[in-house]
Scaffold this active site. Sequence first.
Site, PDB file in Angstrom:
ATOM      1  N   HIS A  38      43.253  10.309 -32.352  1.00  0.00           N
ATOM      2  CA  HIS A  38      42.275  10.444 -33.428  1.00  0.00           C
ATOM      3  C   HIS A  38      41.982  11.911 -33.721  1.00  0.00           C
ATOM      4  O   HIS A  38      42.166  12.775 -32.862  1.00  0.00           O
ATOM      5  CB  HIS A  38      40.954   9.765 -33.047  1.00  0.00           C
ATOM      6  CG  HIS A  38      41.012   8.274 -33.103  1.00  0.00           C
ATOM      7  ND1 HIS A  38      39.890   7.483 -32.963  1.00  0.00           N
ATOM      8  CD2 HIS A  38      42.039   7.409 -33.297  1.00  0.00           C
ATOM      9  CE1 HIS A  38      40.227   6.207 -33.064  1.00  0.00           C
ATOM     10  NE2 HIS A  38      41.528   6.142 -33.246  1.00  0.00           N
ATOM     11  N   GLU A 107      43.550   4.840 -39.823  1.00  0.00           N
ATOM     12  CA  GLU A 107      42.201   4.642 -40.347  1.00  0.00           C
ATOM     13  C   GLU A 107      41.810   5.867 -41.168  1.00  0.00           C
ATOM     14  O   GLU A 107      42.191   6.990 -40.851  1.00  0.00           O
ATOM     15  CB  GLU A 107      41.179   4.471 -39.205  1.00  0.00           C
ATOM     16  CG  GLU A 107      41.509   3.403 -38.196  1.00  0.00           C
ATOM     17  CD  GLU A 107      42.222   3.963 -36.973  1.00  0.00           C
ATOM     18  OE1 GLU A 107      42.295   5.203 -36.821  1.00  0.00           O
ATOM     19  OE2 GLU A 107      42.714   3.151 -36.172  1.00  0.00           O
TER      20      GLU A 107
END
Length: 320
Positions: A38, A107
């Site tokens: 991430h 995402e």
Amino acid sequence: MIRYGYKLAAEGFAPGELVRQAELAEQSGFDFVEISDHFHPWLDSQGHSPFAWSVLGSIAAKTTRLGLATGVTCPTVRYHPAVIAQAAATLALLSDGRFTLGVGSGERLNEHVVGRGFPAVAERQDLLREAIEIIRLLWSGGYHSYRGEYLALEDARVFDLPDELPVIAVAAGGPDAAELAAELGDGMFGTEPKPELLETYRAAGGVGPRYGEVGLAWAETEEAAVRSAFETSRWSLTGWKVMSELPNPANFEAAAEVVRPEDVANAMPCGPDVAKHLDAIRRYEEVGYDHVVLMNNGPDPDGFMDFFANELKPRLSPSA
């Protein structure tokens, strides 16, 4: 044989601590570790988000038998797939073949940061298809060019390739992605014990490893486990349609305001009861996952490692 992994929560710990946890996971009998890739944490309160590939390189240098995996990398927006092809090949060499490349469609939380926007679901799947094709092309050796609808490659070569290429495990939250995992991947990655995903994967010709991520929270008391899981992981109860679309931790804070501690307690086993944790793990095994990753949302990583080594592992299916 079923293999058991430990999820390194990069959103919750500094890079050096993640390396220490991986070393401890190897000592505690885990077969592999998997790290989230991430740019941002889910919540500001988590407070971390180091570069996963640097952490994996350090882990490779400090462990000897532990498998390594990304869980998962999005090779389409924040990264170009040529970069991931090179990074994965290098890590496979540094780890003596212990690395698995987990990939997914990503995402908005992490991908929007480079200013290229974040496409709709159908386009994300097409992007992922092209990215895997580019990675495979570069791993075949020599110079290559590629021009797809979304991605391009110009006269590129990965010079350092391992003799045995990494497994590519494709994240699947629905049937289309499960079919893509069977078609272009070497394995599948899932986060729910849905038998229909595995059935679709197999029906489409998938025969590779199946990675399943189990959320749980260990602590010496149920109350401490619930409190920790609520503080760090309540975002996970918002559902994938929310999780894939929100751009920043502040948005997840707002979206998770409706989640209550009792909701978290109902969503995952919390506390010291070994039977509850075993039941959650076995649900993944029963539907066909053969690589089961334990994501501990409790407050004490070291205590969880002891719990795994002394309570869980002796009761689990023997690993190879």
